[in-house]
Motif scaffolding. Structure first.
Motif, PDB file in Angstrom:
ATOM      1  N   TRP A 184      13.177  11.156 147.275  1.00 40.36           N
ATOM      2  CA  TRP A 184      13.233  12.482 146.666  1.00 40.36           C
ATOM      3  C   TRP A 184      13.850  12.417 145.274  1.00 40.36           C
ATOM      4  O   TRP A 184      14.729  11.617 145.016  1.00 40.36           O
ATOM      5  N   THR A 201      15.377  15.203 142.193  1.00 31.02           N
ATOM      6  CA  THR A 201      15.782  16.586 141.930  1.00 31.02           C
ATOM      7  C   THR A 201      15.090  17.094 140.671  1.00 31.02           C
ATOM      8  O   THR A 201      14.901  16.346 139.712  1.00 31.02           O
ATOM      9  N   GLU A 245      13.736  19.717 145.281  1.00 34.47           N
ATOM     10  CA  GLU A 245      13.506  18.288 145.200  1.00 34.47           C
ATOM     11  C   GLU A 245      12.054  18.030 145.561  1.00 34.47           C
ATOM     12  O   GLU A 245      11.483  18.739 146.390  1.00 34.47           O
ATOM     13  N   SER A 259      17.077  21.666 147.539  1.00 35.34           N
ATOM     14  CA  SER A 259      18.080  20.614 147.376  1.00 35.34           C
ATOM     15  C   SER A 259      19.412  20.964 148.026  1.00 35.34           C
ATOM     16  O   SER A 259      20.223  20.080 148.274  1.00 35.34           O
ATOM     17  N   ARG A 294      18.888  19.936 152.444  1.00 31.82           N
ATOM     18  CA  ARG A 294      18.091  18.714 152.570  1.00 31.82           C
ATOM     19  C   ARG A 294      17.617  18.447 153.989  1.00 31.82           C
ATOM     20  O   ARG A 294      16.652  17.727 154.184  1.00 31.82           O
TER      21      ARG A 294
END
Length: 67
Positions: A13, A15, A28, A42, A45
């Motif tokens: 992942w 951001t 993300e 984000s 998660r």
């Protein structure tokens, strides 16, 4: 019609570049999965992941930038 789940357990992942660094509203995105672009919050998660087709990703981003 059947459904298929995309395995994102090993996704890498990144951001969003628009992240403010203050734990604000951010997303993300996982790269490198063939034909799909997974997106997640984000700040959550372990929460749900939106998986869209790679073909839909560019118009989606363009729409966000136009706002």
């Amino acid at each position: 019609m059947g459904t298929s789940a995309t395995d994102v357990s090993k996704a890498v992942w990144r951001t969003s570049s628009y992240t403010n660094g203050e734990n604000g509203d951010c997303v993300e995105v996982a790269d490198g999965l063939v034909g799909v672009v997974p997106v997640r919050d984000s700040t959550r998660r372990d929460g749900p992941v939106l998986v869209m087709s790679a073909a839909a990703w560019a118009p989606f981003v363009a729409g966000l930038k136009a706002r």
